[in-house]
Design an enzyme around this catalytic site. Structure first.
Site, PDB file in Angstrom:
ATOM      1  N   GLY A  85       0.832  -1.192   0.000  1.00 42.16           N
ATOM      2  CA  GLY A  85       0.000   0.000   0.000  1.00 42.16           C
ATOM      3  C   GLY A  85       0.870   1.247   0.000  1.00 42.16           C
ATOM      4  N   GLY A 128       0.034  -4.699   1.093  1.00 43.91           N
ATOM      5  CA  GLY A 128      -1.247  -4.520   0.399  1.00 43.91           C
ATOM      6  C   GLY A 128      -1.418  -5.423  -0.804  1.00 43.91           C
ATOM      7  CD  GLU A 151       2.944  -5.463   6.608  1.00 38.13           C
ATOM      8  OE1 GLU A 151       2.355  -5.418   5.515  1.00 38.13           O
ATOM      9  OE2 GLU A 151       3.525  -6.489   7.023  1.00 38.13           O
ATOM     10  CG  ASP A 159      -2.303  -3.742   7.299  1.00 41.76           C
ATOM     11  OD1 ASP A 159      -1.228  -4.077   6.754  1.00 41.76           O
ATOM     12  OD2 ASP A 159      -2.979  -2.770   6.909  1.00 41.76           O
TER      13      ASP A 159
END
Length: 367
Positions: A85, A128, A151, A159
């Site tokens: 992302g 992402g 992350e 996530d």
């Protein structure tokens, strides 16, 4: 805490109108026979996912689920499917929650998609990009695939449903991957269960053309199995027993103690890696995985949304992005600085419910 409470459907519509006026589309949509094809089209930034793209994908997937036989998602170029992302925008206290709200809705829809969803994860597939693929029915790796959930290195936690799929991997492999950000390549991605099939990149074009002719899931599965090449030995096989032992511990401190006991080249490297990560990111990841193992995907996404929104208002996530991706000094100043300073109250504060109007709402929650 930020007030969010925006209308997802209206917001997506505004984004779509804006995107239709831009010259170069960041996502390409095409229909061949009765197959829908999504192409992430930002090769210069490794097809990084932004809010505009997420909105477009969400709207198109909703439309195609009712009208197509299957959906294929891929990235432009050979370097990346999707490298993650757009975290530089995501750390903005206003834009960040909005981006994650739409992105997690895409993850949610992919996880319950009724027609075959086939991701060609050719090249870098991280963060992402994993969220755009791993929850789908079929994930096709190639010799160019590089998977990671890195992350914790930027002060966050895995996530996009990481708290759902990683704890479900065998022999505590998911927790190892989530805490260390370790990369898996090529056939290892299938051995770990991230991908469902391995197909050499030179055969993807042929496979895609034949998929256009498929009318149902039985035909899709038969075709993918025909192209699939058997896996070789897992590169982590020599240390699987150590991974299983060390990452079965219930605290980060005990994981470190067990790694010290193993005392080999792999454990020394793993200890060095964990030492570079955000102490709070490590503890948050472990707690999220412990809880996520008992939750379904929508519940995990709601939990992660609370955590990520709170992360925007704490030090480590914005600081990690600054140090590694903006200033690139590779010298993040973590706060809390040590594992001992990451208190139980601090960890638990990330999991508390947001005010109702700020909670993650799924697009079909009112149906």
């Amino acid at each position: 805490m930020l007030k969010l409470g925006f209308n997802l459907t209206r917001h997506t519509g505004v984004i779509l109108k804006r995107m239709m006026s831009t010259q170069e589309q960041e996502v390409l949509f095409e229909t061949v026979n009765n197959a829908g094809i999504i192409t992430l089209n930002r090769p210069k930034v490794l097809n990084t996912l932004n809010e505009n793209m997420a909105c477009m994908i969400l709207a198109k997937l909703q439309e195609w689920e009712k009208s197509k036989n299957l959906v294929i998602i891929k990235g432009t170029g050979d370097k990346a499917f999707c490298a993650g992302g757009d975290v530089k925008a995501a750390i903005d206290k206003v834009k960040g929650p909005r981006f994650f709200h739409v992105e997690y809705n895409v993850n949610y829809l992919i996880g319950k998609y009724k027609i075959p969803y086939i991701a060609f994860i050719n090249g870098i597939t991280m963060g992402g990009g994993v969220g755009l693929s791993v929850h789908g029915r079929y994930r096709i790796a190639t010799e160019k695939t590089v998977f990671a959930m890195p992350e914790t290195k930027i002060g966050a936690f895995p996530d996009v449903g990481g708290s759902y799929f990683l704890p479900r991997m065998q022999v505590n492999l998911g927790l190892y991957l989530g805490l260390t950000g370790e990369r898996l390549k090529a056939k290892d991605v299938v051995k770990a269960g991230i991908a469902t099939h391995f197909v050499p990149s030179k055969r993807l074009y042929e496979l895609e053309k034949l998929l256009y002719r498929c009318n149902n899931d039985v035909e899709v599965r038969a075709l993918l199995n025909k192209f699939n090449e058997p896996s070789e030995e897992f590169s982590l096989a020599p240390n699987i027993k150590h991974i299983n032992y060390c990452f079965a511990a219930s605290t980060i401190e005990e994981i470190i103690e067990r790694l010290e006991k193993v005392n080999n080249e792999w454990s020394a490297k793993t200890l060095q890696t964990l030492g570079q990560m955000s102490p709070s990111g490590l503890k948050l990841t472990l707690r999220a995985f412990q809880r996520g193992a008992q939750l379904d995907l929508p519940q995990c996404l709601r939990m992660e949304y609370r955590m990520i929104c709170r992360g925007l208002h704490n030090n480590d996530f914005p600081e990690g992005v600054r140090a590694l991706l903006i200033d690139k000094d590779n010298n993040p100043q973590w706060n809390p600085k040590t594992l001992a300073e990451v208190t139980e109250d601090y960890v638990e504060s990330f999991f508390k419910k947001l005010p109702e109007e700020q909670e993650l709402k799924f697009f079909d929650s009112n149906l």
